[in-house]
Structures are given as C-alpha cells and as structure tokens.
Design an enzyme around this catalytic site. Sequence first.
Site, PDB file in Angstrom:
ATOM      1  N   VAL A 150      44.907 -13.040 126.354  1.00 59.82           N
ATOM      2  CA  VAL A 150      43.611 -13.643 126.715  1.00 59.82           C
ATOM      3  C   VAL A 150      43.205 -14.780 125.764  1.00 59.82           C
ATOM      4  O   VAL A 150      42.149 -15.387 125.942  1.00 59.82           O
ATOM      5  CB  VAL A 150      42.485 -12.583 126.778  1.00 59.82           C
ATOM      6  CG1 VAL A 150      42.748 -11.574 127.873  1.00 59.82           C
ATOM      7  CG2 VAL A 150      42.294 -11.884 125.427  1.00 59.82           C
TER       8      VAL A 150
ATOM      9  N   THR B  83      44.694 -15.360 119.565  1.00 61.65           N
ATOM     10  CA  THR B  83      45.176 -16.184 118.449  1.00 61.65           C
ATOM     11  C   THR B  83      44.481 -17.541 118.428  1.00 61.65           C
ATOM     12  O   THR B  83      44.064 -18.017 117.367  1.00 61.65           O
ATOM     13  CB  THR B  83      46.708 -16.365 118.534  1.00 61.65           C
ATOM     14  OG1 THR B  83      47.328 -15.080 118.433  1.00 61.65           O
ATOM     15  CG2 THR B  83      47.222 -17.255 117.413  1.00 61.65           C
ATOM     16  N   THR B  84      44.331 -18.161 119.601  1.00 57.56           N
ATOM     17  CA  THR B  84      43.634 -19.454 119.673  1.00 57.56           C
ATOM     18  C   THR B  84      42.191 -19.302 119.209  1.00 57.56           C
ATOM     19  O   THR B  84      41.668 -20.137 118.458  1.00 57.56           O
ATOM     20  CB  THR B  84      43.671 -20.001 121.113  1.00 57.56           C
ATOM     21  OG1 THR B  84      45.029 -20.153 121.516  1.00 57.56           O
ATOM     22  CG2 THR B  84      42.976 -21.346 121.207  1.00 57.56           C
TER      23      THR B  84
ATOM     24  N   LYS C  98      42.368  -7.791 125.058  1.00 62.70           N
ATOM     25  CA  LYS C  98      43.573  -7.498 125.825  1.00 62.70           C
ATOM     26  C   LYS C  98      44.663  -8.529 125.502  1.00 62.70           C
ATOM     27  O   LYS C  98      44.361  -9.632 125.068  1.00 62.70           O
ATOM     28  CB  LYS C  98      43.207  -7.559 127.312  1.00 62.70           C
ATOM     29  CG  LYS C  98      44.212  -6.980 128.281  1.00 62.70           C
ATOM     30  CD  LYS C  98      43.611  -6.982 129.683  1.00 62.70           C
ATOM     31  CE  LYS C  98      44.574  -6.348 130.677  1.00 62.70           C
ATOM     32  NZ  LYS C  98      45.796  -7.159 130.889  1.00 62.70           N
TER      33      LYS C  98
ATOM     34  N   GLU D  10      38.304 -11.869 134.515  1.00 60.95           N
ATOM     35  CA  GLU D  10      39.001 -11.088 135.544  1.00 60.95           C
ATOM     36  C   GLU D  10      38.649  -9.622 135.368  1.00 60.95           C
ATOM     37  O   GLU D  10      38.235  -9.197 134.286  1.00 60.95           O
ATOM     38  CB  GLU D  10      40.522 -11.277 135.424  1.00 60.95           C
ATOM     39  CG  GLU D  10      40.980 -12.681 135.750  1.00 60.95           C
ATOM     40  CD  GLU D  10      42.497 -12.839 135.643  1.00 60.95           C
ATOM     41  OE1 GLU D  10      43.195 -11.804 135.466  1.00 60.95           O
ATOM     42  OE2 GLU D  10      42.974 -13.979 135.731  1.00 60.95           O
TER      43      GLU D  10
ATOM     44  N   ASP E 160      49.164  -8.604 114.512  1.00 70.02           N
ATOM     45  CA  ASP E 160      49.905  -8.365 115.753  1.00 70.02           C
ATOM     46  C   ASP E 160      51.402  -8.371 115.429  1.00 70.02           C
ATOM     47  O   ASP E 160      51.889  -9.310 114.799  1.00 70.02           O
ATOM     48  CB  ASP E 160      49.573  -9.472 116.755  1.00 70.02           C
ATOM     49  CG  ASP E 160      50.095  -9.188 118.155  1.00 70.02           C
ATOM     50  OD1 ASP E 160      51.031  -8.368 118.292  1.00 70.02           O
ATOM     51  OD2 ASP E 160      49.574  -9.776 119.113  1.00 70.02           O
TER      52      ASP E 160
END
EC number: 3.6.-.-
Length: 349
Positions: free
Chosen positions: A29, A32-33, A26, A243, A57
């Site tokens: 969240v 990329t990291t 999603k 979540e 992206d």
Amino acid sequence: MDFELEPTLESIIHQDSLKWIFVGGKGGVGKTTTSSSVAVQLALAYPNDEFLLISTDPAHNLSDAFCQKFGKDARKVEGLSNLSCMEIDPDAAMSDLQTQAQQYNNDPNDPLKSMMSDMTGSIPGIDEALSFMEVLKHIKNQRAADDGSESNAIQYKTIIFDTAPTGHTLRFLQLPATLEKLLAKFKDLSGKFGPMLNMLGGGTNQQQDIFSKMNEIQKSVSEVNEQFTNPDMTTFICVCISEFLSLYETERMIQELMSYNMDVNSIVVNQLLFAEEDDCKRCQSRWKMQKKYLDQMGELYEDYHLVKMPLLGSEIRGVNNLKKFSKFLLKPYDPKVDKALVFELEEAK
C-alpha cells in the site's frame, strides 16, 4: 465531531516531543514511500537535528526508495545529511550475537552452540526480536545522553520505523509488554532459586553477571513500554489504499493498536486517482470505487487526520522525488493546481 481535523501530517512533523514514529499497514500500500516521505519532511523541518529511518520488513525497500545501498548499520542519505537509514539484517545480527556469546563459551564442539546457530535463522519472530534489540540500543544511548555520560553514538531526535506488513508489526509492538512480564517472572524465580544454585556449587560470578544484565534489560524494556504508550513520544501512522480489504485491515490494526494503548490519529490513503475530469473510462470507474471507500473512511475516522495522496505517473525513487511527493503530507494535494506534478518526477538513476 463539530470540527474536521486537517487532512495532513503537519501535527506529527511539528510535534517536537516525538521520539518514535511507526508507519504500517497491509502489504503493497506504499508504507516505504510514506515512511521515507515522513523522514524526509522531518529532516527538512529540523535541519540541525539527526533522524534515523529503520526498515524492519524482511523484504527491505529503503535502498530502492532512496536509490542508495543501506545495510545493518546506519548510513547517511546522500543529499540529506541529517537523515540516516538502516535495514535490519537477521543473518548479520545473529552472527554478531554468536561472536559475543563466544566470550562465555569458547568450545567449538559444544552441541548447544551448534544447535542454536542452526535454529536462530529460522525462529519465527526473529526479525521482530532483532528490531526490538535495535530499539533497546537507542534507548540506552538516549539514557546516556540524559545522564550526561560520554557516548560516541549519534543522538537521534526521532526514529521512524518502516514496518513489515500488519501481522509482523503487531507482534513487534507486543514485545515490550510481553518481555516486561517475562523478565519480572525470571527475576522472581532467580530470587527463589539463586541460593539453591549457589549451594550446588560454581558459577556464582557468572550468575551475578547474568542477573545484573537481566536487570539492565528489564529497566530498558520498561522504559520502551512506557515511551511506546506515551502519545507525546510515540505515534503510529496507518497507511492504506481506498479498497475494501485495505480498509478492513486498517480498522483491525487500529483496534489492535488501541488495545496496546498506542497513539494512532493519522491515516495516509495512497494511490488515489482524482479522475473527475479524466477522459479515461477505466480511471473514472476506479475513482468512483475509491471515492466510495473514501466516504466510508471519512465517516469512520472523522476524528483522524485523513491524508489523501495521489497516484503518480512513475515510481517515487530518489531524494528529489521524495521531497516533491512528501510535500503533499503537509499541504493537501489539489488536482487542479498540482496535477502537472503527477508526471513531472525525475527518472531514477
């Protein structure tokens, strides 16, 4: 299951046969990291091999993550010489395609050419198509290396994809199978109508060029499809936060990936607070909610590598910070031992 899988990505980092790693989930969240961290750990684990991290992206973040400007061509990461990054640029790629097309049609007043120029920038799915073209290019280089052909292109051991949010990514992963069917249909039709077109006159050589090119593309697409569905060569890492909405979308994505016969056995859960001994009431309340969904994930994905990553005190930017953070992909974060690192990241330049 009678045993619990390690809560790390060690099996992926040390799986020597992997050619493609997709990192997705999603929006917002930490894809990329996570993809940057995976790429950094691969580059550190295999210092004599080359790796490529591609952002598909439309809203690119790799330049921000590494504090270094990247573009449509692969560029070496400063401080990690065997890792390169690139950000797919639809506008630049379409400009290149139009330049190539001019060798077949030099008429500047051709209305079809003008119409295509206006349309291509706004075609839905153009980002996915261009990303797929990049995959085809690397498959071609791969094949040239296997055949012993001379090629100046860098041979990458593994290519990591920092993907767009879920919907874009699923469209991209559908492309190989869809294209393979379309090209097979086209080949069938060209066999039936080719002689008729020849009888109508002209363009025989051009038709042969087109059919030859189509056959070449079909071969590459079939190879991509084969590699993407081979768990020894391709895997998908799901990224989420603890979540409800993120968990729901992760489950939907896993079901979709399984329907494509794609390997997925790892989930990275980002932004965890680990606040048992924290005096902050808001942190404790949030951690209580996170633990509830972590428990659900533990039951739902007991046969997956469930990697729990901490929320840090500042942004994870720059190679040195990524090296520090990415260690927790291989060695589980322990709040009692590693808590100090949460506030130890260097200021990004």
